[in-house]
Design a protein around this motif. Structure first.
Motif, PDB file in Angstrom:
ATOM      1  N   UNK A  29      52.921  54.389  26.074  1.00 36.83           N
ATOM      2  CA  UNK A  29      54.771  54.613  25.453  1.00 36.83           C
ATOM      3  C   UNK A  29      55.668  54.228  26.857  1.00 36.83           C
ATOM      4  N   UNK A  30      55.225  55.221  27.334  1.00 32.82           N
ATOM      5  CA  UNK A  30      56.108  55.415  28.784  1.00 32.82           C
ATOM      6  C   UNK A  30      55.668  54.944  29.958  1.00 32.82           C
ATOM      7  N   UNK A  31      55.768  54.240  30.497  1.00 32.60           N
ATOM      8  CA  UNK A  31      54.571  53.043  31.330  1.00 32.60           C
ATOM      9  C   UNK A  31      55.900  53.626  33.015  1.00 32.60           C
ATOM     10  N   UNK A  32      54.674  54.632  33.780  1.00 32.09           N
ATOM     11  CA  UNK A  32      55.572  54.825  34.742  1.00 32.09           C
ATOM     12  C   UNK A  32      56.049  53.476  35.194  1.00 32.09           C
ATOM     13  N   UNK A  33      57.842  53.993  35.885  1.00 36.24           N
ATOM     14  CA  UNK A  33      59.248  52.988  36.088  1.00 36.24           C
ATOM     15  C   UNK A  33      58.245  52.454  38.302  1.00 36.24           C
ATOM     16  N   UNK A  34      57.724  53.222  38.445  1.00 36.39           N
ATOM     17  CA  UNK A  34      57.228  52.944  39.464  1.00 36.39           C
ATOM     18  C   UNK A  34      56.580  51.978  39.769  1.00 36.39           C
ATOM     19  N   UNK A  35      55.623  51.992  39.297  1.00 41.29           N
ATOM     20  CA  UNK A  35      54.688  51.043  39.425  1.00 41.29           C
ATOM     21  C   UNK A  35      54.836  49.565  39.850  1.00 41.29           C
ATOM     22  N   UNK A  36      53.438  48.487  39.733  1.00 45.65           N
ATOM     23  CA  UNK A  36      53.619  47.598  40.646  1.00 45.65           C
ATOM     24  C   UNK A  36      54.043  46.499  38.866  1.00 45.65           C
ATOM     25  N   UNK A  37      54.543  45.381  39.638  1.00 44.63           N
ATOM     26  CA  UNK A  37      54.873  44.204  38.016  1.00 44.63           C
ATOM     27  C   UNK A  37      53.828  43.231  38.259  1.00 44.63           C
ATOM     28  N   UNK A  38      52.750  43.482  38.905  1.00 43.48           N
ATOM     29  CA  UNK A  38      51.975  42.803  38.809  1.00 43.48           C
ATOM     30  C   UNK A  38      51.024  42.921  40.132  1.00 43.48           C
ATOM     31  N   UNK A  39      49.093  42.023  39.541  1.00 47.20           N
ATOM     32  CA  UNK A  39      48.294  42.316  40.180  1.00 47.20           C
ATOM     33  C   UNK A  39      47.605  41.269  40.480  1.00 47.20           C
ATOM     34  N   UNK A  40      46.517  40.923  41.709  1.00 42.00           N
ATOM     35  CA  UNK A  40      45.983  40.421  41.698  1.00 42.00           C
ATOM     36  C   UNK A  40      45.045  40.835  42.164  1.00 42.00           C
ATOM     37  N   UNK A  41      43.787  40.373  41.021  1.00 48.60           N
ATOM     38  CA  UNK A  41      42.472  41.429  41.852  1.00 48.60           C
ATOM     39  C   UNK A  41      41.704  40.255  41.917  1.00 48.60           C
ATOM     40  N   UNK A  42      41.672  40.819  43.332  1.00 49.00           N
ATOM     41  CA  UNK A  42      40.279  40.156  44.177  1.00 49.00           C
ATOM     42  C   UNK A  42      38.756  40.013  44.744  1.00 49.00           C
ATOM     43  N   UNK A  43      38.369  38.996  44.608  1.00 44.05           N
ATOM     44  CA  UNK A  43      37.103  39.795  45.267  1.00 44.05           C
ATOM     45  C   UNK A  43      36.451  38.007  46.089  1.00 44.05           C
ATOM     46  N   UNK A  44      36.661  38.845  47.289  1.00 44.08           N
ATOM     47  CA  UNK A  44      35.708  37.128  48.423  1.00 44.08           C
ATOM     48  C   UNK A  44      34.751  37.517  49.121  1.00 44.08           C
ATOM     49  N   UNK A  45      33.252  36.813  48.635  1.00 40.44           N
ATOM     50  CA  UNK A  45      32.211  36.181  49.193  1.00 40.44           C
ATOM     51  C   UNK A  45      31.829  36.279  51.049  1.00 40.44           C
ATOM     52  N   UNK A  46      31.634  36.295  52.271  1.00 40.83           N
ATOM     53  CA  UNK A  46      31.571  35.979  53.479  1.00 40.83           C
ATOM     54  C   UNK A  46      29.773  35.899  53.734  1.00 40.83           C
ATOM     55  N   UNK A  47      29.999  35.167  55.124  1.00 42.07           N
ATOM     56  CA  UNK A  47      29.147  35.364  55.600  1.00 42.07           C
ATOM     57  C   UNK A  47      28.343  35.907  56.419  1.00 42.07           C
ATOM     58  N   UNK A  48      29.297  36.846  56.259  1.00 44.26           N
ATOM     59  CA  UNK A  48      28.672  38.847  57.247  1.00 44.26           C
ATOM     60  C   UNK A  48      29.702  39.200  56.917  1.00 44.26           C
ATOM     61  N   UNK A  82      47.123  26.567  47.387  1.00 47.33           N
ATOM     62  CA  UNK A  82      46.940  27.584  45.523  1.00 47.33           C
ATOM     63  C   UNK A  82      46.230  28.841  46.013  1.00 47.33           C
ATOM     64  N   UNK A  83      45.654  29.418  46.651  1.00 40.62           N
ATOM     65  CA  UNK A  83      45.590  31.088  46.842  1.00 40.62           C
ATOM     66  C   UNK A  83      47.058  31.450  47.495  1.00 40.62           C
ATOM     67  N   UNK A  84      48.148  30.968  48.272  1.00 43.04           N
ATOM     68  CA  UNK A  84      48.931  32.601  48.082  1.00 43.04           C
ATOM     69  C   UNK A  84      49.668  32.303  47.201  1.00 43.04           C
ATOM     70  N   UNK A  85      49.664  31.194  45.777  1.00 38.39           N
ATOM     71  CA  UNK A  85      50.211  31.318  44.651  1.00 38.39           C
ATOM     72  C   UNK A  85      50.213  31.774  43.723  1.00 38.39           C
ATOM     73  N   UNK A  86      48.568  31.968  43.694  1.00 37.74           N
ATOM     74  CA  UNK A  86      48.146  33.437  42.590  1.00 37.74           C
ATOM     75  C   UNK A  86      48.432  34.714  43.545  1.00 37.74           C
ATOM     76  N   UNK A  87      48.989  34.964  44.618  1.00 35.11           N
ATOM     77  CA  UNK A  87      48.890  36.671  45.437  1.00 35.11           C
ATOM     78  C   UNK A  87      49.960  37.070  45.309  1.00 35.11           C
ATOM     79  N   UNK A  88      51.571  35.787  45.554  1.00 36.79           N
ATOM     80  CA  UNK A  88      52.644  35.950  45.612  1.00 36.79           C
ATOM     81  C   UNK A  88      53.256  37.268  44.545  1.00 36.79           C
ATOM     82  N   UNK A  89      53.896  38.317  44.871  1.00 38.50           N
ATOM     83  CA  UNK A  89      54.836  39.793  44.516  1.00 38.50           C
ATOM     84  C   UNK A  89      53.733  39.841  44.027  1.00 38.50           C
ATOM     85  N   UNK A  90      52.258  39.995  43.891  1.00 40.92           N
ATOM     86  CA  UNK A  90      51.346  41.244  43.372  1.00 40.92           C
ATOM     87  C   UNK A  90      50.979  42.191  43.889  1.00 40.92           C
ATOM     88  N   UNK A  91      50.127  43.230  43.835  1.00 41.12           N
ATOM     89  CA  UNK A  91      49.576  43.811  44.656  1.00 41.12           C
ATOM     90  C   UNK A  91      47.972  43.756  44.902  1.00 41.12           C
TER      91      UNK A  91
END
Length: 330
Positions: free
Chosen positions: A12-31, A91-100
């Motif tokens: 009920x009492x959500x901390x006021x200083x917490x972020x307003x949104x999140x982008x959970x990310x995973x990347x696979x790479x060549x190494x 498209x990637x930037x649109x999904x990351x903007x304004x998010x942690x």
């Protein structure tokens, strides 16, 4: 694959200083080296309280060998018709903007993204990141290790396809939500770190060796480098407002706009000793995020070690005072 997290009742009492949104990310790479490339990326968008909003996934053509196919399963044939990274930037930037940005070992995923954005002459719209390893430590979760599968098992999340970016992002988002709720219930300070986009980097080939086991990602993003021994004795602490002196021990913490390895090379060329940790012998800590509660910033505060940001350090490098004694021969 593709099951979404079920609803939970937020505190009920959500901390006021917490972020307003999140982008959970995973990347696979060549190494894992600085010249490696992203071959797939996934983003799960969560709202301020961790509720699922959207998911997105894409393959990426790395224009080179795909690396450890036995781990991620993405062959050159599979990636041949995939878009290049610059083509997915909008498209990637649109999904990351304004998010942690949230990731498991977030330094790795963010560093790979920052480097790809730099190659594409673009700036990633990410200002902060949150590592779920660091959050699990803040919460004191009783995990046997810091692997994603251990975090998932703790919260009863079933992993369907390890090392597939979309499923890894789903698993992490499902484990992150109860972690976030637990943090909010006890008003835990989230371990947020500032993200510094790259403006200068090097794609010089780096030594690499692909592991044969199931564990692909290292515990830290930057593998240890063998540096030449500093030939000068340590003259002691850096005094704010003064000059650096050859032999001073310099440590770095957090992101830098100049690639970390390039920055370390410049420090070594100036006659400084680059240290991997902070101790009572450390002369100076360089960080663009002095408020971050990293082990290095905490130790610097405890020891009274001077702290400067990257821009100030670059200025100091232009006028390093010669060592009082000649370089040692051994």
């Amino acid at each position: 694959m593709g099951r979404q997290p079920g609803p939970q009742t937020p505190p009920a009492d959500w901390p006021t200083g917490y972020p307003q949104g999140y982008a959970v990310v995973d990347v696979e790479t060549t190494g894992l080296a600085r010249d490696d490339r992203i071959i797939s990326a996934a983003v799960y968008q969560l709202d301020a309280q961790g509720e699922f909003q959207d998911s997105w996934y894409t393959l990426v053509n790395p224009q080179r060998d795909p690396g450890p196919v036995w781990i991620h399963g993405l062959t050159s044939e599979v990636l041949a018709d995939a878009p290049l990274f610059p083509e997915i930037v909008p498209e990637l930037s649109a999904r990351l903007t304004d998010r942690v940005l949230v990731a498991h070992n977030a330094m790795f995923d963010w560093s790979m993204l920052a480097r790809e954005y730099a190659r594409a002459a673009a700036v990633a719209p990410v200002r902060q990141r949150l590592c779920t390893i660091a959050l699990s430590k803040e919460l004191g979760l009783p995990l046997p290790n810091h692997k994603l599968e251990s975090l998932a098992a703790h919260f009863g999340v079933v992993q369907e396809r390890a090392h597939h970016a979309l499923d890894d992002a789903r698993v992490l988002s499902e484990a992150f939500r109860p972690s976030l709720r637990r943090a909010a219930q006890t008003n835990v300070r989230l371990p947020l770190l500032t993200c510094q986009p790259l403006t200068e980097w090097s794609d010089a080939p780096a030594p690499r060796s692909h592991p044969t086991g199931s564990s692909y990602r290292p515990s830290t993003w930057r593998p240890a480098r063998k540096r030449p021994a500093c030939p000068y004795p340590n003259p002691g602490r850096y005094e704010p407002g003064g000059r650096l002196v050859q032999g001073m021990r310099v440590a770095f913490s957090g992101d830098t706009s100049v690639d970390r390895e390039l920055l370390e090379d410049r420090a070594i060329e100036a006659g400084l000793h680059v240290a991997t940790s902070v101790s009572r012998l450390t002369s100076l800590l360089v960080t663009n995020d002095p408020e971050a509660r990293t082990s290095k910033t905490i130790k610097a505060t405890t020891f009274g070690t001077a702290v400067v940001d990257e821009a100030a350090f670059m200025q100091l490098l232009q006028d390093v005072r010669p060592a009082a004694s000649a370089p040692s021969s051994g």
